[in-house]
Scaffold this motif. Structure first.
Motif, PDB file in Angstrom:
ATOM      1  N   ASP A 263       0.267  -1.817  -0.013  1.00 44.66           N
ATOM      2  CA  ASP A 263       0.059   0.380  -0.348  1.00 44.66           C
ATOM      3  C   ASP A 263       0.692   1.241   0.465  1.00 44.66           C
ATOM      4  O   ASP A 263       0.592   2.387   0.402  1.00 44.66           O
ATOM      5  CB  ASP A 263      -0.858   0.085   1.335  1.00 44.66           C
ATOM      6  N   THR A 266      -1.187   4.754  -0.200  1.00 43.98           N
ATOM      7  CA  THR A 266      -1.048   4.835   1.067  1.00 43.98           C
ATOM      8  C   THR A 266      -0.232   5.734   1.861  1.00 43.98           C
ATOM      9  O   THR A 266      -0.486   6.546   2.577  1.00 43.98           O
ATOM     10  CB  THR A 266      -2.059   3.783   1.846  1.00 43.98           C
ATOM     11  N   THR A 270      -0.196   8.552   5.057  1.00 44.53           N
ATOM     12  CA  THR A 270      -0.929   8.674   5.618  1.00 44.53           C
ATOM     13  C   THR A 270       0.568   8.376   6.893  1.00 44.53           C
ATOM     14  O   THR A 270       0.766   8.132   8.110  1.00 44.53           O
ATOM     15  CB  THR A 270      -1.764   7.503   6.020  1.00 44.53           C
TER      16      THR A 270
END
Length: 298
Positions: A263, A266, A270
């Motif tokens: 990921d 992402t 984050t």
């Protein structure tokens, strides 16, 4: 720094604020952290303990997320308490809960936990029955635009029109839920059904030297087609550790390889890569290995 009387006033004000309402609980914690810093944790923890849904780990985790000198000040907490009848001018020092009261709260919390577990069990059983009906109605032959787009075959799946149905089995081999994948790629489980620890296996696990484990069905099918090994579908990152534990229990001598979803996009936003973190933790816990894709085209 506030004097002891002011701390007692805040302790008394907390009696007028619900420790079971999530919004109020978070507001109070932020206010206490802003006003007292780390010294406010004991006050937050003891107040939180009066809630029937109290969980010590959640209290510590949430407290760490609050910022000292945050935007929510102690005045917000006092105002909330005043709305419920608290009078800062005439408050009485809060009396710590007695051991009998704490025992009562603990017993109520345990009973609430048992009731919630029983409710989940009933819901899971009802959904499992519905899954069996939907599965029996579905066809073993069909076509899925989603599978065609992913360039993989259907292994142990069924078809409901243009939708593909993927079964979720427990470690005991019982059908517990279904994942429905629409032609658009949207994915749905049967509501209130069991997912944690449930899985689907692509290929023959009994005849495979290696057992691979992946999140989604399409990834698992692609891995099976590329390697010939059996691949276990965990369906999401949060379920990786549960499924890895179940597979290790069911196949204790298997060579286990967790194939992570990377990921990376992402992570850029984050700072967290759930796919890699889940794979590494599961591999460590279950004496396995992990890998991630590298150099793949878009």
């Amino acid at each position: 720094m506030m004097v002891a009387a002011s701390i007692e006033m805040i302790r008394a004000a907390l009696q007028f604020v619900s420790s079971e309402d999530t919004d109020d609980w978070i507001m109070a914690g932020m206010a206490l952290k802003s006003e007292f810093g780390e010294a406010g944790f004991d006050l937050f923890s003891s107040w939180s303990e009066t809630a029937k849904n109290y969980d010590a780990k959640s209290v510590k985790s949430r407290w760490k997320s609050f910022k000292a000198n945050g935007a929510i000040k102690i005045g917000t907490l006092i105002y909330k308490a005043q709305q419920a009848g608290f009078d800062p001018k005439q408050y009485a020092p809060a009396v710590p809960p007695t051991q009998a009261e704490l025992d009562r709260i603990k017993a109520e919390r345990a009973e609430a936990g048992r009731a919630a577990a029983a409710k989940r069990s009933r819901e899971h059983a009802t959904v499992a029955e519905q899954a069996k009906k939907d599965w029996d109605r579905a066809s073993t032959n069909g076509a899925s635009p989603y599978l065609q787009r992913k360039n993989v075959k259907g292994y142990g799946v069924r078809y409901s029109g243009a939708d593909i149905l993927i079964p979720l089995y427990s470690i005991a081999g019982k059908l517990r839920n279904l994942q429905r994948i629409k032609p658009t790629g949207d994915k749905f489980f049967l509501k209130d059904g069991e997912v944690s620890g449930c899985f689907h296996i692509v290929g023959n696990a009994e005849a495979s030297d290696w057992l691979l484990l992946a999140e989604g069905y399409a990834t698992a099918a692609a891995l099976h087609q590329a390697t010939g090994h059996a691949v276990v579908v965990a369906f999401n990152a949060n379920n990786i550790r549960h499924v890895a534990a179940a597979i290790r229990k069911r196949y204790p001598l298997a060579k286990l390889l967790i194939c992570a979803d990377d990921d990376a996009e992402t992570e850029q936003h984050t700072g967290k890569n759930a796919g890699l973190a889940a794979a590494m933790a599961a591999a460590k816990a279950q004496r396995g290995f992990w890998c991630k894709p590298a150099g793949l085209p878009e």
